[in-house]
Design an enzyme around this catalytic site. Structure first.
Site, PDB file in Angstrom:
ATOM      1  CG  HIS A 180      -0.181   0.282   2.399  1.00 17.34           C
ATOM      2  ND1 HIS A 180       0.507  -0.682   3.209  1.00 17.34           N
ATOM      3  CD2 HIS A 180      -0.051   1.484   3.237  1.00 17.34           C
ATOM      4  CE1 HIS A 180       0.980  -0.118   4.405  1.00 17.34           C
ATOM      5  NE2 HIS A 180       0.738   0.973   4.370  1.00 17.34           N
TER       6      HIS A 180
HETATM    7  C1  UD1 Z   1      -1.927   5.491   6.194  1.00 21.11           C
HETATM    8  C2  UD1 Z   1      -0.342   5.891   6.760  1.00 21.11           C
HETATM    9  C3  UD1 Z   1       0.617   4.707   6.783  1.00 21.11           C
HETATM   10  C4  UD1 Z   1       0.101   3.490   7.249  1.00 21.11           C
HETATM   11  C5  UD1 Z   1      -1.294   3.173   6.527  1.00 21.11           C
HETATM   12  C6  UD1 Z   1      -1.817   2.084   6.918  1.00 21.11           C
HETATM   13  C7  UD1 Z   1       0.160   8.434   6.666  1.00 21.11           C
HETATM   14  C8  UD1 Z   1       0.947   9.470   6.193  1.00 21.11           C
HETATM   15  N1  UD1 Z   1       0.106   7.127   6.143  1.00 21.11           N
HETATM   16  O1  UD1 Z   1      -1.577   5.371   4.799  1.00 21.11           O
HETATM   17  O2  UD1 Z   1       1.672   4.956   7.271  1.00 21.11           O
HETATM   18  O3  UD1 Z   1       1.017   2.358   6.868  1.00 21.11           O
HETATM   19  O4  UD1 Z   1      -2.130   4.371   6.704  1.00 21.11           O
HETATM   20  O5  UD1 Z   1      -2.871   1.541   6.340  1.00 21.11           O
HETATM   21  O6  UD1 Z   1      -0.641   8.605   7.523  1.00 21.11           O
HETATM   22  N2  UD1 Z   1      -9.071   4.964   2.254  1.00 21.11           N
HETATM   23  C9  UD1 Z   1     -10.186   4.365   2.157  1.00 21.11           C
HETATM   24  N3  UD1 Z   1     -10.676   4.106   3.387  1.00 21.11           N
HETATM   25  C10 UD1 Z   1      -9.952   4.266   4.618  1.00 21.11           C
HETATM   26  C11 UD1 Z   1      -9.010   4.802   4.671  1.00 21.11           C
HETATM   27  C12 UD1 Z   1      -8.466   5.253   3.306  1.00 21.11           C
HETATM   28  O7  UD1 Z   1     -10.828   4.073   1.171  1.00 21.11           O
HETATM   29  O8  UD1 Z   1     -10.610   4.009   5.745  1.00 21.11           O
HETATM   30  C13 UD1 Z   1      -8.429   5.277   1.047  1.00 21.11           C
HETATM   31  C14 UD1 Z   1      -8.773   6.668   0.570  1.00 21.11           C
HETATM   32  O9  UD1 Z   1      -8.705   6.717  -0.859  1.00 21.11           O
HETATM   33  C15 UD1 Z   1      -7.586   7.293   1.118  1.00 21.11           C
HETATM   34  C16 UD1 Z   1      -6.429   6.537   0.785  1.00 21.11           C
HETATM   35  O10 UD1 Z   1      -6.922   5.149   1.045  1.00 21.11           O
HETATM   36  O11 UD1 Z   1      -7.254   8.508   0.261  1.00 21.11           O
HETATM   37  C17 UD1 Z   1      -5.209   6.721   1.797  1.00 21.11           C
HETATM   38  O12 UD1 Z   1      -5.589   6.898   2.860  1.00 21.11           O
HETATM   39  P1  UD1 Z   1      -4.431   7.626   3.956  1.00 21.11           P
HETATM   40  O13 UD1 Z   1      -4.956   7.678   5.224  1.00 21.11           O
HETATM   41  O14 UD1 Z   1      -4.179   8.967   3.446  1.00 21.11           O
HETATM   42  O15 UD1 Z   1      -3.192   7.054   3.777  1.00 21.11           O
HETATM   43  P2  UD1 Z   1      -2.939   5.236   3.850  1.00 21.11           P
HETATM   44  O16 UD1 Z   1      -2.343   5.120   2.616  1.00 21.11           O
HETATM   45  O17 UD1 Z   1      -3.690   4.556   4.297  1.00 21.11           O
END
Ligand code: UD1
Length: 362
Positions: free
Chosen positions: A200
């Site tokens: 991811h």
């Molecule tokens: C975040 C953390 C990362 C961790 C990861 C675990 C930061 C900078 N990154 O990354 O260190 O390893 O979590 O999962 O804080 N999304 C969904 N549903 C959710 C959450 C996210 O669909 O419940 C999708 C959305 O499109 C979102 C994308 O995932 O824009 C990224 O989510 P985000 O929380 O920004 O970062 P992660 O890649 O999850």
């Protein structure tokens, strides 16, 4: 004497496994009152709520409901909403865990309000500032008052950055507390002829050429054995967007709960991942782990664990997988204080320092 008031922050998936044992241990101390704040950085059921249920974390007292957005948007929104919570509740200490955007956002708000900050999993460094978590780690450590580390190398990193030694506490790995606790629930099974993949990181999934390369390496491995792939929503979106083809032996699944994932990887031949937690968990369990990154902030998993860094290079990924399939396996060494008692040590240190925490900033 009044109770010590602590705010414990969680936001994203990897935070929940770290917060669960801390919640449990702090909850046993009568003179401590814990308020749990969820920033809402992760919000899908399988990315958040499911962990509360299975790890026995109480319902958050507050959910800031921030959701997704750019780094600046997400961090700023958490800060705005968290500041209101701190002003209303005036805690003595804020505990943040890990390295996600919620970690730095909440630490920064607390430090500016002169509320003491404890950082659990302090001092890990990948030395790669293109990784957003590295920025979060360095900044959170710089403004924390209690830095709880999971390995001695983290202590060295912090001292090198000028953090006074009396703020640093080597307590061990709190993720392993959860692993030890949850392992008791697992039914005995038999090793299976499959691998488990998680993927991811933005550096691996946001660029088409990189993701295409990784998938071509994985597709070659899938000629030899099945790969189960519980996929992060971000990765699913990217695979669709770039129209990439997965081998039919790569079984894409929804993100799994903690115990489900544990049950899957503990009986696997090996793990392929770019997650931080899985490098540690696989190392602790003695399961071969290939990390699809060029570096890791968890170097101890390479020096003492089963972890091998392959980077996103398809040839390297395939070569290392083939070594494991043909029986060339790296054995783990002892991992100091990865023993299931880290949250107890953290609680003891906080309890011992109660007098200092009451007086802070007043
Ligand atoms: C975040 C953390 C990362 C961790 C990861 C675990 C930061 C900078 N990154 O990354 O260190 O390893 O979590 O999962 O804080 N999304 C969904 N549903 C959710 C959450 C996210 O669909 O419940 C999708 C959305 O499109 C979102 C994308 O995932 O824009 C990224 O989510 P985000 O929380 O920004 O970062 P992660 O890649 O999850």
């Amino acid at each position: 004497m009044r109770k010590l008031k602590i705010v414990l922050v969680v936001g994203a998936r990897p935070n929940f496994m770290k917060a669960a044992p801390i919640c449990r241990e702090l909850g046993k101390v009568k003179s401590i009152e814990v308020m749990l704040v969820h920033t809402g950085q992760h919000y899908d059921h399988e990315m958040s709520e499911t962990f509360f249920q299975e790890l026995g974390i109480p319902e958050p007292d507050v959910n800031l409901g921030v959701g997704s957005g750019s780094h600046a948007f997400q961090t700023a929104e958490i800060m705005k909403r968290f500041e209101a919570v701190l002003l209303k509740n005036a805690p003595d200490l804020v505990i943040v865990v890990g390295d996600v955007n919620s970690t730095i956002a909440c630490a920064l708000v607390a430090a500016k309000l002169r509320i003491k900050v404890a950082h659990v999993e302090a001092g890990l460094r990948s030395f790669d500032r293109s990784m957003p978590e590295e920025i979060n780690r360095i900044l959170t450590d710089a403004i924390s008052d209690y830095l709880f580390t999971s390995c001695i190398e983290a202590n060295h990193n912090l001292k090198r950055e000028g953090i006074p030694a009396n703020k640093i506490f080597f307590v061990g790995n709190v993720m392993i507390d959860t692993l030890c606790y949850e392992l008791r629930k697992i039914k005995k099974g038999n090793p299976g002829d499959y691998a488990v993949l998680t993927l991811h990181r933005p550096s691996n999934v946001d660029d088409k050429i990189t993701l295409q390369g990784i998938i071509s390496g994985l597709n070659k491995i899938a000629e030899y054995l099945t790969i189960y792939f519980p996929a992060h929503p971000r990765t699913v979106k990217q695979i669709k967007k770039f129209r990439l083809e997965l081998h039919e032996n790569i079984k894409i699944m929804k993100p799994l709960g903690y115990v489900e994932l544990l049950e899957l990887y503990m009986y696997s031949r090996f793990v392929l991942t770019d997650s931080g937690g899985l490098q540690e968990e696989a190392s602790y369990m003695g399961i071969p782990c290939l990390t699809l990154r060029n570096n890791t902030e968890r170097r101890i998993t390479v020096t003492h664990g089963t972890n091998i860094l392959t980077g996103p290079d398809p040839e390297r990924i395939f070569e290392e997988a083939r070594n494991i399939i043909s029986g060339r396996i790296k054995r783990k060494k002892k991992l100091a204080l990865w023993d299931g008692f880290t949250a107890k040590r953290i609680t003891r240190i906080i309890s011992k320092n109660k007098a200092n925490l009451f007086n802070y900033g007043k």
